[in-house]
Design a protein around this motif. Structure first.
Motif, PDB file in Angstrom:
ATOM      1  N   ALA A 109     -15.554 -18.880  -6.187  1.00 23.92           N
ATOM      2  CA  ALA A 109     -15.281 -17.927  -5.115  1.00 23.92           C
ATOM      3  C   ALA A 109     -14.101 -18.381  -4.259  1.00 23.92           C
ATOM      4  N   ARG A 110     -14.044 -19.662  -3.951  1.00 28.17           N
ATOM      5  CA  ARG A 110     -12.923 -20.180  -3.161  1.00 28.17           C
ATOM      6  C   ARG A 110     -11.594 -20.056  -3.916  1.00 28.17           C
ATOM      7  N   ALA A 111     -11.655 -20.027  -5.245  1.00 32.82           N
ATOM      8  CA  ALA A 111     -10.441 -19.918  -6.065  1.00 32.82           C
ATOM      9  C   ALA A 111      -9.944 -18.477  -6.219  1.00 32.82           C
ATOM     10  N   VAL A 112     -10.744 -17.500  -5.806  1.00 35.06           N
ATOM     11  CA  VAL A 112     -10.330 -16.093  -5.904  1.00 35.06           C
ATOM     12  C   VAL A 112      -9.150 -15.846  -4.961  1.00 35.06           C
ATOM     13  N   ASP A 113      -8.161 -15.140  -5.446  1.00 33.80           N
ATOM     14  CA  ASP A 113      -6.984 -14.812  -4.639  1.00 33.80           C
ATOM     15  C   ASP A 113      -7.182 -13.450  -3.982  1.00 33.80           C
ATOM     16  N   PRO A 114      -7.420 -13.419  -2.665  1.00 35.63           N
ATOM     17  CA  PRO A 114      -7.670 -12.138  -1.996  1.00 35.63           C
ATOM     18  C   PRO A 114      -6.460 -11.220  -1.936  1.00 35.63           C
ATOM     19  N   THR A 115      -5.278 -11.760  -2.195  1.00 38.27           N
ATOM     20  CA  THR A 115      -4.056 -10.941  -2.121  1.00 38.27           C
ATOM     21  C   THR A 115      -3.827 -10.097  -3.365  1.00 38.27           C
ATOM     22  N   LYS A 116      -4.629 -10.292  -4.403  1.00 38.47           N
ATOM     23  CA  LYS A 116      -4.422  -9.580  -5.663  1.00 38.47           C
ATOM     24  C   LYS A 116      -4.987  -8.163  -5.657  1.00 38.47           C
ATOM     25  N   TYR A 117      -5.852  -7.841  -4.679  1.00 39.85           N
ATOM     26  CA  TYR A 117      -6.422  -6.492  -4.579  1.00 39.85           C
ATOM     27  C   TYR A 117      -5.823  -5.800  -3.362  1.00 39.85           C
ATOM     28  N   PHE A 118      -5.333  -4.589  -3.576  1.00 45.06           N
ATOM     29  CA  PHE A 118      -4.774  -3.776  -2.494  1.00 45.06           C
ATOM     30  C   PHE A 118      -5.894  -2.960  -1.860  1.00 45.06           C
ATOM     31  N   LEU A 119      -5.940  -2.925  -0.535  1.00 42.90           N
ATOM     32  CA  LEU A 119      -6.980  -2.182   0.170  1.00 42.90           C
ATOM     33  C   LEU A 119      -6.391  -0.891   0.741  1.00 42.90           C
ATOM     34  N   LEU A 120      -6.984   0.223   0.371  1.00 46.34           N
ATOM     35  CA  LEU A 120      -6.525   1.533   0.822  1.00 46.34           C
ATOM     36  C   LEU A 120      -7.610   2.188   1.667  1.00 46.34           C
ATOM     37  N   VAL A 121      -7.260   2.557   2.890  1.00 49.27           N
ATOM     38  CA  VAL A 121      -8.201   3.222   3.795  1.00 49.27           C
ATOM     39  C   VAL A 121      -8.049   4.726   3.623  1.00 49.27           C
ATOM     40  N   GLU A 122      -9.156   5.380   3.295  1.00 47.36           N
ATOM     41  CA  GLU A 122      -9.157   6.817   2.989  1.00 47.36           C
ATOM     42  C   GLU A 122      -9.598   7.642   4.200  1.00 47.36           C
ATOM     43  N   PRO A 123      -9.161   8.914   4.279  1.00 46.90           N
ATOM     44  CA  PRO A 123      -9.539   9.765   5.407  1.00 46.90           C
ATOM     45  C   PRO A 123     -10.960  10.311   5.334  1.00 46.90           C
ATOM     46  N   THR A 124     -11.552  10.340   4.133  1.00 48.35           N
ATOM     47  CA  THR A 124     -12.897  10.875   3.972  1.00 48.35           C
ATOM     48  C   THR A 124     -13.471  10.345   2.656  1.00 48.35           C
ATOM     49  N   ILE A 125     -14.721  10.680   2.381  1.00 46.92           N
ATOM     50  CA  ILE A 125     -15.332  10.271   1.122  1.00 46.92           C
ATOM     51  C   ILE A 125     -14.665  11.008  -0.032  1.00 46.92           C
ATOM     52  N   TRP A 126     -14.863  10.526  -1.233  1.00 45.09           N
ATOM     53  CA  TRP A 126     -14.190  11.110  -2.393  1.00 45.09           C
ATOM     54  C   TRP A 126     -15.125  11.171  -3.589  1.00 45.09           C
TER      55      TRP A 126
END
Length: 199
Positions: A109-126
């Motif tokens: 878990a400590r070796a996981v690179d958090p920068t590899k996933y892009f986080l997108l905030v959505e306006p509503t559920i989909w």
């Protein structure tokens, strides 16, 4: 993945006739930012710039749905929240869920690179085929290295709040689980993630 069932599905109204409510409007995209602690790339949709008229409309909606006062306070606090800090704090919590297991899983878990996933905030559920209900408020898509979360949504059918701090924590746990080979997601087993599979 956080799942929910919108009112239009419960009432069997055709999906195309059911517009999902956008509590902070449609958003404005195209500004990629990174968090200060973990360097997580994200686009928050600039929902914090929602106009007072939009906020008032959201409060009216919450009143009609008889949302609890706590959920209304969360709604009003969103525009003042530090998005980068919220995302970093969620990653801290997700990482701790895995490192608390100790041993090889904690190291992975400590070796996981958090920068590899892009986080997108959505306006509503989909709508998504990944959900048994067909709808989601949060989703981790490993093939695209993408995490999607709604900024704020009060579920009419479940009378339950779905909002960014909780959803980012949940989806970051999914992200770490995928990268470390842990099966399931939060709540899928008694001691998840510690009992979630290969370590």
């Amino acid at each position: 993945m956080r799942l929910l069932l919108p009112l239009c599905i419960i009432l069997a109204i055709p999906v195309l006739g059911c517009a999902q409510f956008q509590y902070f409007g449609p958003g404005s995209y195209g500004s990629v930012k990174t968090t200060s602690k973990w360097g997580i790339p994200y686009d928050d949709g600039n929902f914090q710039a929602a106009k007072p008229k939009t906020i008032a409309r959201g409060m009216r909606r919450l009143g009609l749905l008889e949302a609890p006062q706590r959920d209304r306070r969360h709604y009003l606090s969103y525009p003042q929240a530090d998005m980068a800090e919220s995302i970093d704090k969620a990653y801290d919590g997700a990482l701790a869920a895995f490192t608390d297991c100790g041993g090889a899983l904690a190291d992975k878990a400590r070796a996981v690179d958090p920068t590899k996933y892009f986080l997108l905030v959505e306006p509503t559920i989909w709508q998504t085929s990944a959900s048994p209900t067909g709808w989601a408020a949060g989703e981790t898509i490993p093939s695209a290295k993408l995490i999607r979360v709604v900024n704020y949504y009060f579920s009419e059918s479940l009378h339950q709040l779905q909002w960014l701090p909780d959803l980012v924590l949940w989806e970051q746990m999914n992200h770490i689980a995928i990268e470390t080979g842990v099966n399931g997601e939060y709540g899928s087993s008694p001691k998840w993630p510690c009992d979630g599979g290969p370590h």
